[in-house]
Structures are given as C-alpha cells and as structure tokens.
Design a protein around this motif. Sequence first.
Motif, PDB file in Angstrom:
ATOM      1  N   GLN A 187      77.539  10.742  12.258  1.00  0.00           N
ATOM      2  CA  GLN A 187      76.739   9.936  13.187  1.00  0.00           C
ATOM      3  C   GLN A 187      75.676  10.767  13.913  1.00  0.00           C
ATOM      4  N   THR A 188      75.953  12.053  14.131  1.00  0.00           N
ATOM      5  CA  THR A 188      74.946  12.917  14.761  1.00  0.00           C
ATOM      6  C   THR A 188      73.688  12.972  13.908  1.00  0.00           C
ATOM      7  N   ILE A 189      73.893  13.171  12.607  1.00  0.00           N
ATOM      8  CA  ILE A 189      72.743  13.244  11.703  1.00  0.00           C
ATOM      9  C   ILE A 189      71.975  11.917  11.736  1.00  0.00           C
ATOM     10  N   VAL A 190      72.727  10.821  11.737  1.00  0.00           N
ATOM     11  CA  VAL A 190      72.097   9.489  11.792  1.00  0.00           C
ATOM     12  C   VAL A 190      71.295   9.337  13.094  1.00  0.00           C
ATOM     13  N   ILE A 191      71.917   9.719  14.203  1.00  0.00           N
ATOM     14  CA  ILE A 191      71.269   9.521  15.515  1.00  0.00           C
ATOM     15  C   ILE A 191      69.965  10.305  15.595  1.00  0.00           C
ATOM     16  N   ILE A 192      70.008  11.575  15.202  1.00  0.00           N
ATOM     17  CA  ILE A 192      68.812  12.417  15.336  1.00  0.00           C
ATOM     18  C   ILE A 192      67.669  11.838  14.494  1.00  0.00           C
ATOM     19  N   PHE A 193      67.989  11.486  13.256  1.00  0.00           N
ATOM     20  CA  PHE A 193      66.959  10.912  12.380  1.00  0.00           C
ATOM     21  C   PHE A 193      66.445   9.589  12.957  1.00  0.00           C
TER      22      PHE A 193
END
Lengths: 552, 99
Positions: A187-193
């Motif tokens: 989810q971190t990767i999703v959020i940043i993108f």
Amino acid sequence: MEPRGEVFVLGLILSIALLVISVFISVWARRFTRSLGDYYVAGRSIGALNNGLAMVSLALSLTTFIGLTALIINGLYLAVAVYASFTASFIGLMMLAAPYLRRHKSYTTMAFIAERYDSKFLRIFAVIVMLVVSVLYLAGNLKGIGIVFYYLLGVPEVWGIIVGGLAVTLYVTLGGMYGVTYNQTFQTIVIIFCLMFPVAVVLKALGAAGWAFPPLGYGNMVPLMETVTPHYFWPMLAHPVTYVAIFLGSFFGIIGLPHFVMRFFTVRDAREARWSTIICVFLVGLVNTTVYATGFAAVYWMNTTGFDLSAAAYDYMVFILIDNLAAQGWLAVAVAGAIAAGLSTVAGLLMIMGAGLIHDLYGSLKPGVDDEKKLKLSYAAMFTVGILVILFSLNPPTFILEAIMWAFGIAGASLGVPVVLGIWWKRTNKYGAAAGMIAGFLLTFIPWILIGYLGMEPVQIPLPFFAKYLYGPLGWIKTTAVAIPVSFILTILVSWFTPVPPEALQLQVDQMHGWTDYNEKRYNGKVLPVTIIVLAVLVMWFMTTGYELFPK
Amino acid sequence: MKAYKLEIWVTAVCLALVSVAGGFASSLFVIFRNSFFNRIATPGALVPVYGETMYVVDKYILCLPLHYFLLIVLSWIGVTLIGAIWCLIMDKLEERQRT
C-alpha cells in the motif's frame, strides 16, 4: 456535499482491485503464521526496508491524504506546522524509544509498561487508553473511507464505512501481522504513486513551474497567493506556545500510539528498527510535502476562481481539485491511493486492538491460557473488534484530522511519558508511572469529551488557570502543553518520593540499551529528571505569558 | 562509562536539533518574525481584514518564503540526515558494546 451524480466506474474498478489484492496478500501471508508470535509480531523477522515501507503506509492514513488538505484550507501555515512536527516525530520516536523497545521483546506497548513497572493495574489501564486512542484514530479513518465511497458511488458515507471496514477486518483477521506488514508495504507503493502523480498534474494545470517535483515546485505561484490570501504563510497567527504544544503532542503522541510502536516489535533487531525509521521518515516527508503542495493548490484555486465550498465539505477538496483540473484517470488513481491509505492504517489499528485485548487483557486476567488457545481467540477478537469499530464509526467526527490530533494528545500524555521515562530513567517506578498516566489521561480525555465530542468552546472548559488561554486557531491543542508537562512532573516527583524499583526492573533499562551487565550509575542520574521538570514548568509558564506580544 | 556518556550526549544533541528542526522552528519564526517579514501599510481594500499594517514576506528561497522553505525542508531532509547520523553512531556504539 452533492454526489457526483453517477457511478465512477474507473475509480470503482481500481478500488475493488485494490481490496481484492489486499485480501489475496493476507491469504498468501497466512501460511507464515504458526504461533502467537507470528500472528502478533510476524515472528520478529521483518527487515528494515520492509518495516520502513510498512510504517510509511501506517503513518500516511486517510487523514494525510484528504484530512490534511482540509486542515490547510482551515488553518493554512498552522496545518503545515502540525505535519512538519508529525514528520520529525518519527526521528524522536527512534531516538527515544524504537530500538530500546525492540530489545525489550514485548509484543505491545501495554505489555512493555506492565513488565517494566511490574504492575497488573498499569497493564489494564494502558489497554483502556489504547482502546480510546485507537477508536478515535479509527473513526477518523473509516469516515475517510466513507467519503471516498460517497465520491465513487454517490452512496452515503455509511456504506463506505461498512464495506471498507469489513474488507480490512477480513484481511487483518486472516493474515495477522505478516498479512498486515506485506499489505502495508504494497500500500505504501500505491499511496506514493497515487498521490505524487495526480498532484503533479494538478500543479501543472495551475501553472506551477516545478510541477514535476510537487514538494517544492509551486514557488512561482506564491506572489499571486500572497495577493489573494496574504496570511497564507503567516506563522504569527498563533501564539508560539501553540507550536510547542504541537511538538509535544507529535513527539510523545507517536511514542504513545501503540500501533506505531508495535511495528518495532516485528523487526529482527535494534539496528533494523533504527534504519527502518530513517527509510520511513524520508518517504513520509516526501508525501507530506506533496500534500502541502495539494493544500496550497486547493487554497490557490479556491481563491483565484472564487470556488465556494462549505467548511464541512473540505475533506472532499482533494478529489474536487483533481476532478476539475486533471483527467478522470488521475481521479481514479487518487481514489485508489486514498483507499490504500485508509486500509493500511485501519489494519494496523485493528491489529493492536486485538493484541491488546487478548494478549494483554485476557492473558493478564487468565495467565494459565496457552498460546494455541490465545491464537484462536485472537482470530475471534480481531473480527469482533472490527465489527464493533464499524458500528462505532457510523457516527464519525466532522473533520477527520481533529479526531486523530486528539488521539495523539491523549496517547502522548498517558502512554508516551511512561514509555520514555521507563527507558531513560531507572528510578521511574510504578507509583510515578500510575500518577503520570492517570493525570495525563484525565487532562486530555476530559477536554476531548467537552470540546471534541460535546462541542464546548475551549476557553469555557473547567481546566483551572489554563482554560482562558485556549483561544485562537486550534486553541484546544494547547491542552497538550499542560497535560504532557504535568504527566512528566508527576511521574518524576512521585517516583522520587516512593520506593526505588527492584534491581530486576532496573536491569531491564540497561538491557534495553544493549548492556549485558547491571551498573547502578547508568540512566540513574539527577540531571535528566531535573532538566525535564524545568522544561515542563517553562512550557506551562510560556502558555500563560506573552499574549501582548503575539496576536491572538 | 565512556560509551554510556557518548550515547547520552549524542542522543541529547541530536534530539535537541530534531526538536528545533521539526518542532520549535515555527515558534522561533513567530518570536523573530521581524527577521522574516516586513511590516507595511495595508492596501486600502484589505484594511477591514488585516488592520492598518500587515506583514509581507521579506526573504525567499526557490521562490518560497524563507521561513516556510526552512520549515518543510528541515522537518523532512534535515531530520532525516540528523537521524541517519545518530543511527551511524549508535551502530558503532553497539559494535563496541559487543566487544
């Protein structure tokens, strides 16, 4: 807030895909869970990178994604200062608590307090505080998920709260800490993108010269902003003690919030705990500075176009901005990012609530229960907690970030202080910790009931001597500048005038700092407690003075 | 006791720096506001909102107000660097404790 009038199909597809992937990750991660330690702390096997990324999504809740933009529209510079303190507070957490807690080998903050002070009463009291702050935190985030669903489907927020809440309850119950960790990393990767790119597109549409790097890319828009909103960058709209209160609430709040601390119990060793925080704070800073740009863009757009929005709908502003200035695809991306942000934080909170109830409360009341039974009970408890929280969240707070800020204050004064002193001052005993925790809790929880829940004016609450100073923007936040200093002073003084803790408890302090032997002189001096008392008195004095120098 | 004192002092100094960078900076901007802002006569239409005089930003960096730039950069890059230095020192201390 008027619904969009149609189902947002693209956003709906991305959101459902995200929910399905989250449940899939949990089902996959379930194979790693064989014991209670696996379920609660992922077998203490998580590396620095994985834990750092997981912490980012825990920190970047929906309050960051949509709540901070609303707060910036309301509070301008003050809101940015709140999140600047929040970003830096991770380093405070690292220096004062993280690696030491990892060496202590507890499962939760509540267990740490109980074992460090050898007190069943403190364990139960800590569980009660944990439940209060977690529910406050959860209510804000579940409301955020409701807002996203409202925007997606045009259905009432309550449906979003139920559907989002059920999805996250399912994957937390299934996957335990392994599932939560791998989900949070994803989810971190999703959020940043999903945050960086739509904001860059919005800034480009508004004419920002540096749109490709949102955190610092809107400088050329500043002159016009200073014309239409001259006070946007003014820090002097609030008395300087407000910023001290924000600092205290952030630094000790994050140490007191058990779902943040629990992440450090999952890593391999103290070194991994330290470096995971560095990874986390860098990425959290990157995202937060991007949200400052979003807030700037929102105020700029509203004040240059004359767009009018009721204050109660400020939480929707991120989506309105993207909807008006970027293509629909970017709105779908932002919606998916918002859901990821909400789910990751809710998962962490459910995890700590389940652990607190079964490991700390039930385990304490029935010490003979074996781990296998506790594990089975944990599945049931996690599911039950999820359902109860969904029901509680059906009547959420008006602004989602305010509930979280109260949670920080309560956690800081009630749990942050005994954790910090328990690590850094051997002389702290259970009597001092109890006095500080109870006073800190009452001095923050009662104001929350009166101001945050019943809607009283801060200056009218029955807080002797200090209530009259609780005016100005976010004036209630100054209660933190009383509660945390009082909690520190009481903990130190009561510990000083009551019996010295047994050597076995003092030895824990040496061991937490990496020493294998006991040395009475370490972490036992008078300089630290005296310095803390002096600083605490100074903060409280500062709150009562200088009002003729600084504007209200 | 040498390693113990080093741990305490390094932590105290780094924590003080982080507190200023991420917490007290805004208090200092208010207290020393005349270093970051000029006070000017308020343009006519804004007098009812801001009074006879108002503040305008004095110094900029990358076109952002200096104090605002310091706030967002120090609380992000600044504290990350301070934290990384602290981590490196604690790694060394840990090695020394083991030996």
